[in-house]
Motif scaffolding. Sequence first.
Motif, PDB file in Angstrom:
ATOM      1  N   MET A 190       0.829  -1.202   0.000  1.00 22.16           N
ATOM      2  CA  MET A 190       0.000   0.000   0.000  1.00 22.16           C
ATOM      3  C   MET A 190       0.866   1.255   0.000  1.00 22.16           C
ATOM      4  N   LEU A 191       1.977   1.204   0.722  1.00 27.32           N
ATOM      5  CA  LEU A 191       2.893   2.343   0.757  1.00 27.32           C
ATOM      6  C   LEU A 191       3.630   2.502  -0.582  1.00 27.32           C
ATOM      7  N   GLU A 192       3.974   1.371  -1.226  1.00 27.66           N
ATOM      8  CA  GLU A 192       4.688   1.427  -2.502  1.00 27.66           C
ATOM      9  C   GLU A 192       3.766   1.822  -3.659  1.00 27.66           C
ATOM     10  N   TRP A 193       2.504   1.449  -3.556  1.00 29.38           N
ATOM     11  CA  TRP A 193       1.559   1.667  -4.660  1.00 29.38           C
ATOM     12  C   TRP A 193       0.714   2.921  -4.477  1.00 29.38           C
ATOM     13  N   TRP A 194       1.118   3.847  -3.652  1.00 24.74           N
ATOM     14  CA  TRP A 194       0.285   4.993  -3.316  1.00 24.74           C
ATOM     15  C   TRP A 194      -0.118   5.812  -4.548  1.00 24.74           C
ATOM     16  N   PHE A 195       0.697   5.772  -5.610  1.00 28.08           N
ATOM     17  CA  PHE A 195       0.376   6.607  -6.763  1.00 28.08           C
ATOM     18  C   PHE A 195      -0.763   6.023  -7.609  1.00 28.08           C
ATOM     19  N   ILE A 196      -1.098   4.750  -7.428  1.00 20.79           N
ATOM     20  CA  ILE A 196      -2.192   4.164  -8.226  1.00 20.79           C
ATOM     21  C   ILE A 196      -3.522   4.854  -7.924  1.00 20.79           C
ATOM     22  N   PRO A 197      -3.967   4.935  -6.663  1.00 21.78           N
ATOM     23  CA  PRO A 197      -5.218   5.668  -6.408  1.00 21.78           C
ATOM     24  C   PRO A 197      -5.122   7.149  -6.752  1.00 21.78           C
ATOM     25  N   VAL A 198      -3.939   7.746  -6.541  1.00 20.58           N
ATOM     26  CA  VAL A 198      -3.760   9.153  -6.931  1.00 20.58           C
ATOM     27  C   VAL A 198      -3.927   9.308  -8.441  1.00 20.58           C
ATOM     28  N   ASN A 199      -3.416   8.349  -9.199  1.00 21.60           N
ATOM     29  CA  ASN A 199      -3.534   8.391 -10.651  1.00 21.60           C
ATOM     30  C   ASN A 199      -4.990   8.273 -11.095  1.00 21.60           C
ATOM     31  N   VAL A 248       1.812  10.462 -16.110  1.00 20.48           N
ATOM     32  CA  VAL A 248       2.632   9.300 -15.729  1.00 20.48           C
ATOM     33  C   VAL A 248       4.109   9.573 -15.973  1.00 20.48           C
ATOM     34  N   MET A 249       4.451  10.197 -17.089  1.00 19.40           N
ATOM     35  CA  MET A 249       5.855  10.499 -17.373  1.00 19.40           C
ATOM     36  C   MET A 249       6.421  11.488 -16.360  1.00 19.40           C
ATOM     37  N   LEU A 250       5.612  12.478 -15.959  1.00 23.07           N
ATOM     38  CA  LEU A 250       6.061  13.437 -14.951  1.00 23.07           C
ATOM     39  C   LEU A 250       6.262  12.755 -13.603  1.00 23.07           C
ATOM     40  N   ALA A 251       5.332  11.874 -13.235  1.00 20.13           N
ATOM     41  CA  ALA A 251       5.467  11.134 -11.974  1.00 20.13           C
ATOM     42  C   ALA A 251       6.712  10.251 -11.984  1.00 20.13           C
ATOM     43  N   ASP A 252       7.009   9.667 -13.138  1.00 21.59           N
ATOM     44  CA  ASP A 252       8.216   8.840 -13.259  1.00 21.59           C
ATOM     45  C   ASP A 252       9.477   9.688 -13.107  1.00 21.59           C
ATOM     46  N   LYS A 253       9.473  10.859 -13.715  1.00 20.08           N
ATOM     47  CA  LYS A 253      10.639  11.748 -13.608  1.00 20.08           C
ATOM     48  C   LYS A 253      10.853  12.209 -12.161  1.00 20.08           C
ATOM     49  N   LEU A 254       9.765  12.409 -11.419  1.00 17.54           N
ATOM     50  CA  LEU A 254       9.851  12.869 -10.034  1.00 17.54           C
ATOM     51  C   LEU A 254      10.155  11.740  -9.055  1.00 17.54           C
ATOM     52  N   GLY A 255      10.228  10.499  -9.536  1.00 17.31           N
ATOM     53  CA  GLY A 255      10.560   9.365  -8.676  1.00 17.31           C
ATOM     54  C   GLY A 255       9.414   8.851  -7.843  1.00 17.31           C
ATOM     55  N   PHE A 256       8.166   9.078  -8.279  1.00 17.16           N
ATOM     56  CA  PHE A 256       6.999   8.622  -7.533  1.00 17.16           C
ATOM     57  C   PHE A 256       6.664   7.153  -7.797  1.00 17.16           C
ATOM     58  N   LEU A 257       7.239   6.557  -8.847  1.00 14.05           N
ATOM     59  CA  LEU A 257       6.870   5.202  -9.251  1.00 14.05           C
ATOM     60  C   LEU A 257       7.968   4.218  -8.874  1.00 14.05           C
ATOM     61  N   PRO A 258       7.617   2.958  -8.569  1.00 10.38           N
ATOM     62  CA  PRO A 258       8.635   1.945  -8.248  1.00 10.38           C
ATOM     63  C   PRO A 258       9.626   1.776  -9.393  1.00 10.38           C
ATOM     64  N   GLY A 302      11.947   0.463 -12.169  1.00  5.58           N
ATOM     65  CA  GLY A 302      12.075  -0.722 -13.008  1.00  5.58           C
ATOM     66  C   GLY A 302      10.814  -1.546 -13.187  1.00  5.58           C
ATOM     67  N   ASP A 303       9.682  -1.133 -12.600  1.00 10.05           N
ATOM     68  CA  ASP A 303       8.444  -1.911 -12.708  1.00 10.05           C
ATOM     69  C   ASP A 303       7.640  -1.397 -13.899  1.00 10.05           C
ATOM     70  N   LYS A 304       7.798  -2.054 -15.048  1.00 12.16           N
ATOM     71  CA  LYS A 304       7.143  -1.590 -16.265  1.00 12.16           C
ATOM     72  C   LYS A 304       5.655  -1.928 -16.282  1.00 12.16           C
ATOM     73  N   MET A 305       5.266  -3.032 -15.638  1.00 15.25           N
ATOM     74  CA  MET A 305       3.844  -3.347 -15.543  1.00 15.25           C
ATOM     75  C   MET A 305       3.101  -2.280 -14.750  1.00 15.25           C
ATOM     76  N   PHE A 306       3.727  -1.766 -13.691  1.00 23.72           N
ATOM     77  CA  PHE A 306       3.143  -0.694 -12.890  1.00 23.72           C
ATOM     78  C   PHE A 306       2.841   0.516 -13.770  1.00 23.72           C
ATOM     79  N   ARG A 307       3.795   0.908 -14.579  1.00 27.44           N
ATOM     80  CA  ARG A 307       3.619   2.054 -15.466  1.00 27.44           C
ATOM     81  C   ARG A 307       2.581   1.779 -16.547  1.00 27.44           C
ATOM     82  N   PHE A 308       2.575   0.552 -17.045  1.00 27.97           N
ATOM     83  CA  PHE A 308       1.615   0.192 -18.088  1.00 27.97           C
ATOM     84  C   PHE A 308       0.183   0.281 -17.562  1.00 27.97           C
ATOM     85  N   VAL A 309      -0.049  -0.183 -16.334  1.00 33.02           N
ATOM     86  CA  VAL A 309      -1.384  -0.113 -15.734  1.00 33.02           C
ATOM     87  C   VAL A 309      -1.791   1.350 -15.524  1.00 33.02           C
TER      88      VAL A 309
END
Length: 427
Positions: A101-110, A355-365, A367-374
């Motif tokens: 839940m702590l690692e995936w916090w950006f999913i509900p925010v997204n 999503v690209m901005l969140a990735d640049k800011l380090g909000f996403l896990p 190396g997890d490409k499935m996370f980004r794809f979802v």
Amino acid sequence: MSVAIGQGITEKTMERFLLAVDTMGANQVGGGQTLLGTIKIAVLPIAKVFTMCFLGFLMASKYVNILPASGRKLLNGLVFSLLLPCLIFSQLGQAVTLQKMLEWWFIPVNVLLSSICGSLIGFIVASIVRPPYPFFKFSIVQIGIGNIGNVPLVLIAALCRDTSNPFGDSEKCSTDGTAYISFGQWVGAIILYTYVFNMLAPPPEGTFDIDEPNLPIKKPAKDAPMEQVPLLAQEEAPAEPDAPKRGKIKHVLVFLYDKLKLKQILQPPIIASILAMFLGAVPFLKQLIFTTDSPLFFFTDSCNILGEAMIPCILLALGGNLVDGPGSSKLGFRTTAAIIFGRLVLVPPTGLGIVMLADKLGFLPAGDKMFRFVLLLQHSMPTSVLSGAVANLRGCGREAAAVLFWVHIFAIFSMAGWIVLYLNILF
């Protein structure tokens, strides 16, 4: 000798050229997936949704007539009260832990950002197109609320089933994708039962079936029910030392209950989401309920079986709403085309930027490409099927079904294109 050397160089050059042509002909995308295979992954889930909707249409037609309007409304109620809560509870409870839940916090925010940005785009499109009264808010919802549940789940299942999928091991691909999608569904349920439910409220006339042109936007509610009067006009109780303090607390609680609309928010899907996250976050309770060898797993498995019936039931009901034909709604061609364009063309680029901005800011896990794809899929789906079900409950189901019909038809092409782009970006 020089001729032999020249022939050797020519042969090597020819081999390299043929190899390059062969590689270009394969059109590999996303970790070895061909362009044709990627398009197939995008099209098949939408085709399945369309097939189930068509069966619902057939069941509701006058030739079969075993799914009338009253039956579809009851089926919608069953989905919201039982099947959807069971699906969320079983899937989310098994997938979630406190650490995840702590690692995936950006999913509900997204999901929340997707609804906000989509609704803003919907407001702009509706302001330009000016849909017929009283479908202004309806048009905003149809553009703003995407499908974050059933279509992505079917899409991930179809993608991971192929051993040549770009995400590697099929089992891990399916487990991770399903977990990420399930974790975002509780936010979607809250948005559905608060924002969408209020936005699709009937106009002051009490119905969406209005034939008179040029009706006013709003009418004063002369006979508005005074629901709060009995709560505030209580009989005086005997005087007690703590009476003023308790009366003040009660007044505050009544005020909060009214303003926050807790009765409307605390619906079965939301209660199931909260319960699943609480039980999944406590290791002892998770082991007691959600592990396959636990004594209470029979309850989770029963919920899982019921939850699997949610998707076909809701699609059959929505397909039945098309019995009068996809062109029978009062929206008109211009409004319907604007909704399709806004949902499938304008919303996804905004999501890609988020999503690209969140990735640049380090909000996403990392190396997890499935996370980004979802996350990207949450912005690229057609209009939510469940928002169509809410529209059916609120009295505008025919218009919602017509929009869903055409949006899903055109989504066959748009989703294929967006998925090809996403796989090219991720791999």
